[in-house]
Every structure is written in C-alpha cells, then in structure tokens.
Design a protein around this motif. Sequence first.
Motif, PDB file in Angstrom:
ATOM      1  N   ALA A 162       2.551   1.700  -3.375  1.00  0.00           N
ATOM      2  CA  ALA A 162       1.617   2.189  -4.386  1.00  0.00           C
ATOM      3  C   ALA A 162       1.406   3.685  -4.277  1.00  0.00           C
ATOM      4  N   LEU A 168      -3.327  -0.258  -7.887  1.00  0.00           N
ATOM      5  CA  LEU A 168      -2.658   0.167  -9.114  1.00  0.00           C
ATOM      6  C   LEU A 168      -3.115  -0.572 -10.366  1.00  0.00           C
ATOM      7  N   LEU A 218       2.396   6.475  -7.235  1.00  0.00           N
ATOM      8  CA  LEU A 218       1.310   7.095  -7.978  1.00  0.00           C
ATOM      9  C   LEU A 218       1.636   8.514  -8.471  1.00  0.00           C
ATOM     10  N   LEU A 226       1.700  -1.069 -12.138  1.00  0.00           N
ATOM     11  CA  LEU A 226       1.518  -2.250 -11.286  1.00  0.00           C
ATOM     12  C   LEU A 226       2.707  -3.193 -11.413  1.00  0.00           C
ATOM     13  N   ALA A 275       5.590  -1.699  -9.481  1.00  0.00           N
ATOM     14  CA  ALA A 275       5.407  -1.835  -8.036  1.00  0.00           C
ATOM     15  C   ALA A 275       5.753  -3.249  -7.571  1.00  0.00           C
ATOM     16  N   ALA A 330      -0.984  -3.973  -3.665  1.00  0.00           N
ATOM     17  CA  ALA A 330      -0.575  -3.231  -4.861  1.00  0.00           C
ATOM     18  C   ALA A 330      -1.547  -3.463  -6.011  1.00  0.00           C
ATOM     19  N   SER A 331      -2.056  -4.685  -6.146  1.00  0.00           N
ATOM     20  CA  SER A 331      -2.996  -4.987  -7.224  1.00  0.00           C
ATOM     21  C   SER A 331      -4.301  -4.217  -7.044  1.00  0.00           C
ATOM     22  N   THR A 390       0.826  -1.203   0.000  1.00  0.00           N
ATOM     23  CA  THR A 390       0.000   0.000   0.000  1.00  0.00           C
ATOM     24  C   THR A 390       0.859   1.251   0.000  1.00  0.00           C
TER      25      THR A 390
END
Length: 546
Positions: free
Chosen positions: A373, A480, A377, A405, A408, A476-477, A370
């Motif tokens: 990400a 992102l 961003l 993604l 990351a 992360a999925s 998290t």
Amino acid sequence: MATAIALAVLAPLVALAWTALGAGAAHWGHLAAHVLPLAAAQTATLLAGVGLLTALVGTGSAWLVTRTDFPGRAVLQWALLLPLTVPTYIAAYSYVDLLHPIGPFQSAVRALLGFESPRQFRLPDARSMMGAVLVLSAVLYPYVYLSMRAMFATQPARLMEVARLLGEGPWGAFRRVALPMARPALAVGVGLVLLEVLNDVGASEFLGVTTLTTTVYTTWITRSDLGAAAQIACAMLAMVALLVWLERQGRRRRRAGTVHAMRPAPRRRLRGLRAGLATAAAALPVLVGFVLPAGHLAVLAGKRAAEGHGLSPEVLAGAMNSGGLALGVTAIAVGAGLIVAWASRPTGGAGRRRAWWLGSAALGYGIPGTVLAIGLLPPALAMDGGIAAALGLPGLPLMSLGAVLVLACVLRFLALPIGGVEAGLARLPAPLEQVARSLGESPWGTLRRVHLPLLRPALSASALLVFIDVMKELPASLLLRPANFETLPTLLYAEAARGSYEHGALAALLIVAVGLPAVLLLSREPASASPSADASPAFMPMKEAT
C-alpha cells in the motif's frame, strides 16, 4: 503483456524505495535509534516462535493422518485444515475475549477452584508475545500440515521398509528417513507461514506486539509520516528477502523427485491408549484453531440476534463491498495470471524468460499488504492528480473509486492464479500444442480451443482461493479503501478498536463461513504425483497443488 504485468508488480517497490530515500537521513537515524530495534526484535521473536510451533504441529499432524490409522482419522485429516478459514485477527479478538479475566474461560476456572474474583486468581494476559505466538500458530499451522501431508503421502514404502530392516524403530525411521526427504515441503510451508505473520496487522496490534508491520501502520496513520513509514517498510522488505533466501536454502539440493508407480507406505493401525492419544493429538489443533474461536463467534452472534440486533445495514453494506471487491479482483487476477503463465510456458526461447516473469509477477504474495500500500500510494496520488487536472474532476478519482485498492489486491494475490495455471499446464502433454499448431491454429486459438477447456479446474480453484483471500484481506483495505467504504474486515477492526468486538461478531462469522469452500477444496487427498517444492513458483507451493 506478461512483461508489463511483472513490471506492474515491481513498480510499487521502486516507488517505495524512492519515497524512503526522499525522506532524508534524519529519519533513518531516529528510526535506527528508537523504533527499529524494538520492532525488529519483537518481529524476529514472533517469527521464530510461530515458525517453530507451526513446524511441530503441522509436521506431527501430517505424520499421524498419513502414516497411522486411529479413530476419527477420516474426519480429522480434512478438519485439520479448518483453521485456515479463521483469519489471524479474528482468532486474536476471539481469544482475548475468551481469556479475559472476567471472560468465560477464566470465570469457569475460578469457579472450579473455588475463587470468587480475578484478584484472587487470574491467568497470564493473552496480550503478550507468548499469546501472539500461540494464537497465530493455532490458525497458520495448516500451511505446514498441507504441504507435509502431501509429501508424506507420496513417499515410497520401500524406503521406510529398508530403514526398519536396518534396525531403525518408527521414531528413528521418521527422523532419519521421512523427515529429511520432506525438508523441501517443510521449508516452503514454514516460509509461507512466516510471510503471513509479516503481513498481519490486526492480531499483532491487538495482542500488544510491536512488529515492523504495526509500526509501519501506526507511523503512517497516527503520525502521518509517509517517509518514515516507507523507510520502515524497506526494512521489512529486507526481512522478506531474508525469509525467501532461507526458504530456498532449506530446499536447495533436496528435490522431491517423482514417485509415479511407487507403492505408498501403509498406515499403521493404532489400538488402545495409543489410538486415543493419537485422536486427541490430532483433534487438539482443530479445537484450538477453529472450534473455540468459531464457536465463540457463533455464541456472540446468537446473543446479538436474541437481543434484536441481526444483520445491521453496516454489516450488510460491508458484505456487499467485500463481495464486490473480491469478485473484481478475482476476475482481473485470474486473467492476468493466465496471461503470465501462458506467456512463460517453457516453449522455445521462453524458458529463459520464465524465471523473470514468474518470479517478478508472483512476488506480490511475499510483500506484506501494508508495504504494498505504501509503495502504491505515491504513484497513485500522482496519477490521480494528473487525471483530475486533465478532466477537470475534483478530488482523487482513482482513490475514490477504489481502483488503487483493487490494484493492490490484484498484485498481492496474483501468485495464486499464476501458480494454479502453471501447475495445470505442467500436467498437460506437450504435444497438444504442437499438434494444434500443425493443424493451423494460432497461439490464441490454441489457448482458447485446446488449453482453456483443460485448464478449467485449475482456473476455478485459483479463482476460489483469490476470492477467499481478498474477503479476508485487512492491511491493504485499511490503508487504501475509499472514504465511507467499509469491508467486513475493516468493520471488524473498527469494532475491536472501540472495544466492542461483540458487535462485529456476525461480520467475523461471515468471513469464517466464506473460507469453508476453500477448505473443502484443499482437503482432497494428495494425488500420487509428488508436489516438488523446487517446481513451485515464488511463494505459493501448496496452494497451487489445488
């Protein structure tokens, strides 16, 4: 190139700090007064509970299978690693369903005791701090077990024999000799468990625990406040830094040393009641951490299949997306890890740069998905805007193609191939490179013709571990992924959020099944060489041993 990779890992942290500072002091005041106290207290409580319980279960299990012999030991010594295949969020969903007041477990207990409804008798709610500690510990203890098993298996027999000759019993020898020697392995094992707890989103949220990670996620997604989320993420980074410092303090001045040519301690044969208790004690973590949640998933998936709901197009698409993402990340991460480990091998002046490259490039594993990400961003959006304006493209091309993604995940799991390749290089004789260079080979030719063939096992193991971890990655999925791009974990998270967890049972079962090859790889008996915790790069002391 290695420096560029290390800087790429540090860039999201710089962007995160910049975003947090740009949000203003008013956010800090509100967060400090109303958000951070509860989230920090619950996070600290969860970390303390999971750390203590995993240390007890992992250490006790490792001691049983390495120093005693009992019925079922040969199977249990590798079966104790099976909970690694069950992600924390899947375990949480399974146990909430199993322990629901009208679920199978409580219904069976009420039938046994003669009660007819949950109003007459019900167990405490699994959605609690205690439930979160038990569920997370049940699937994370193998990190401690793996490191402690390797350490106990390589401790020389003569030390325990001397302790027994001096009048210590089995418990005293364990407490005063074996356990202090294994403190480095215990420190890195518990440290890795705590980092996994900090990275968790799905389990904590589903079990009703307000951690810093879930607070970051809800602040960003629900309130659309990226600045406040970045400020909470900075508080999380402070906790990560504290955990890393405590882990290093735990193994400071406690080097494992080498035990080559030393006779390992023999296993003590248990008989009668003691043998039965040992078998039950070693089997209980496997039952709780793997058999019950995986069996529950299998039952739900079987029921769905019997109703005519097999492999749906959504699950199939999610499996294809997860597999494609994992393959891409694995290829990039293994290549980048090889570059960093090769460039930072201790030859000539590279020894001074080794700590910087390895420490920085492997830092991503300690950063929750998290937080990573949020750090990625802002620069990704800025770069996307520049690319779209320069090429006349609509929207956000990098985000739409999933490049952010992929990046990351690469940064998050880069420590795995770095640790694996570094461990492989450490096992190769130093004169190999010198002989190749003296025969006229270039550095690239030496790597391609000498080292790569010898590093194939380490690269294969690292690639497998990266693939498995990417298949399970949720934070992360969630944050992102491109629009209309679902992976198996995000599909499962969406089903659980809608209260229809049974619809995602097949997706969860696929995630668990994918992790089995990694367990088979990790279940090999420890080698005779001691896995020195102090030689472990960054946050991957156990996984590099594969």
